[in-house]
Design a protein around this motif. Structure first.
Motif, PDB file in Angstrom:
ATOM      1  N   PRO A  65     -17.970 -13.227  -8.561  1.00  0.00           N
ATOM      2  CA  PRO A  65     -19.417 -13.369  -9.229  1.00  0.00           C
ATOM      3  C   PRO A  65     -20.777 -13.440  -9.118  1.00  0.00           C
ATOM      4  O   PRO A  65     -21.486 -13.512 -10.041  1.00  0.00           O
ATOM      5  N   ASN A  66     -20.475 -14.186  -7.802  1.00  0.00           N
ATOM      6  CA  ASN A  66     -21.743 -14.569  -7.609  1.00  0.00           C
ATOM      7  C   ASN A  66     -23.033 -13.569  -7.093  1.00  0.00           C
ATOM      8  O   ASN A  66     -24.010 -13.901  -6.295  1.00  0.00           O
ATOM      9  N   GLN A  67     -21.999 -12.017  -6.309  1.00  0.00           N
ATOM     10  CA  GLN A  67     -23.292 -11.739  -5.681  1.00  0.00           C
ATOM     11  C   GLN A  67     -24.437 -11.210  -6.283  1.00  0.00           C
ATOM     12  O   GLN A  67     -24.236 -11.390  -8.129  1.00  0.00           O
ATOM     13  N   TYR A  68     -25.468 -10.800  -6.876  1.00  0.00           N
ATOM     14  CA  TYR A  68     -25.942  -9.786  -7.584  1.00  0.00           C
ATOM     15  C   TYR A  68     -26.541  -8.532  -8.000  1.00  0.00           C
ATOM     16  O   TYR A  68     -26.260  -7.291  -7.311  1.00  0.00           O
TER      17      TYR A  68
ATOM     18  N   THR B  41     -29.193   1.655  -6.142  1.00  0.00           N
ATOM     19  CA  THR B  41     -28.620   0.619  -5.673  1.00  0.00           C
ATOM     20  C   THR B  41     -28.007  -0.035  -6.631  1.00  0.00           C
ATOM     21  O   THR B  41     -28.963  -0.612  -7.698  1.00  0.00           O
ATOM     22  N   VAL B  42     -27.030  -0.457  -6.848  1.00  0.00           N
ATOM     23  CA  VAL B  42     -26.400  -1.090  -7.946  1.00  0.00           C
ATOM     24  C   VAL B  42     -25.974  -2.932  -7.277  1.00  0.00           C
ATOM     25  O   VAL B  42     -25.896  -3.357  -8.476  1.00  0.00           O
ATOM     26  N   VAL B  43     -25.704  -3.510  -6.473  1.00  0.00           N
ATOM     27  CA  VAL B  43     -25.336  -4.908  -5.964  1.00  0.00           C
ATOM     28  C   VAL B  43     -25.814  -5.669  -4.498  1.00  0.00           C
ATOM     29  O   VAL B  43     -26.730  -4.130  -3.455  1.00  0.00           O
ATOM     30  N   ARG B  44     -26.505  -6.365  -4.677  1.00  0.00           N
ATOM     31  CA  ARG B  44     -27.294  -6.860  -3.345  1.00  0.00           C
ATOM     32  C   ARG B  44     -26.370  -8.165  -2.824  1.00  0.00           C
ATOM     33  O   ARG B  44     -26.538  -9.062  -3.763  1.00  0.00           O
ATOM     34  N   PHE B  45     -26.467  -8.324  -2.091  1.00  0.00           N
ATOM     35  CA  PHE B  45     -25.770  -9.447  -1.238  1.00  0.00           C
ATOM     36  C   PHE B  45     -26.727 -10.960  -1.410  1.00  0.00           C
ATOM     37  O   PHE B  45     -27.880 -10.590  -0.726  1.00  0.00           O
ATOM     38  N   THR B  46     -25.955 -11.615  -2.126  1.00  0.00           N
ATOM     39  CA  THR B  46     -26.928 -12.907  -2.631  1.00  0.00           C
ATOM     40  C   THR B  46     -26.527 -14.346  -2.079  1.00  0.00           C
ATOM     41  O   THR B  46     -26.791 -15.197  -1.905  1.00  0.00           O
ATOM     42  N   GLU B  47     -24.956 -13.958  -1.492  1.00  0.00           N
ATOM     43  CA  GLU B  47     -24.260 -15.097  -0.423  1.00  0.00           C
ATOM     44  C   GLU B  47     -23.026 -14.864  -0.424  1.00  0.00           C
ATOM     45  O   GLU B  47     -23.011 -13.400  -0.643  1.00  0.00           O
TER      46      GLU B  47
END
Length: 226
Positions: A65-68, A170-176
């Protein structure tokens, strides 16, 4: 370029990196100090296609749930970054009417632009929906833009970062760090060939934007009918 081969190669290399924890975390995506802006020519898929993309996004959100994750309002396909985002760019620095005129000239005789969004690919920093063009119309637009802008004295950075040749979104980016990496990768694999829909492009937008095309920062500068 064979797009299917390109996407598959990118997917294979990137999934290996993600599997071995070599993915890239974006530390700027939620930073209030990020001041990178530019102007972009882009396509927005219709709502029914975006809703299909959200099915994929929602499946991933349950696991991580905490990705962008991109909202419908931010989902787009880049035709060309006319001025790639950089710190301090301001619209007052350019005469936008001259950009609009050059773009109009680049779109002459372009019609029946159709894009199929099918399947998922990846990079070490993000997940993307694969886009396929039905003909050479999109490449023709890009080549026209390259010629027009490189023969002008307008500020531009076309092809400075890379020469765009795909129609991905692009639909998802890694933030953690990924906490449930295996389940996350299984879900990506389940959507590897998912058909998100095909659409005819009716409108192309020129926008002032931040790096991530967040709706709250984007200003629509002009809409071109095709």
């Amino acid at each position: 370029m064979n797009l299917e081969e390109h996407y598959n190669d990118l997917y294979s290399r990137s999934i290996k990196k993600i599997s071995s924890d070599q993915y890239e975390i974006d530390h700027l995506i939620n930073a209030s100090t990020d001041n990178r802006f530019g102007i972009t020519l882009l396509i927005r898929p219709p709502i029914e296609v975006k809703n299909e993309i959200q099915k994929f996004i929602n499946a991933l959100k349950i696991i991580e749930p905490n990705q962008y994750y991109y909202k419908n309002s931010d989902i787009h396909i880049t035709i060309m970054s006319i001025i790639s985002c950089y710190n301090g760019f301001n619209l007052n620095d350019i005469d936008i009417s001259k950009y609009i005129e050059l773009i109009k000239e680049s779109l002459i005789d372009i019609s029946n632009l159709k894009i199929k969004l099918k399947g998922v690919t990846a990079s070490p920093s993000c997940l993307m929906i694969q886009g396929f063009m039905s003909d050479e119309s999109l490449n023709s637009i890009r080549n026209n833009l390259r010629d027009k802008f490189k023969n002008s004295n307008l500020q531009q950075s076309i092809d400075k970062r890379y020469s765009i040749q795909t129609a991905h979104s692009t639909v998802v980016r890694f933030t953690e760090k990924l906490n449930q990496k295996l389940k996350f990768l299984e879900t990506i694999k389940a959507y590897k060939t998912y058909d998100f829909g095909t659409f005819n492009v009716k409108t192309i937008e020129l926008v002032y934007n931040d790096w991530y095309q967040k709706e709250k920062y984007v200003t629509n500068l002009f809409e071109f009918d095709v």
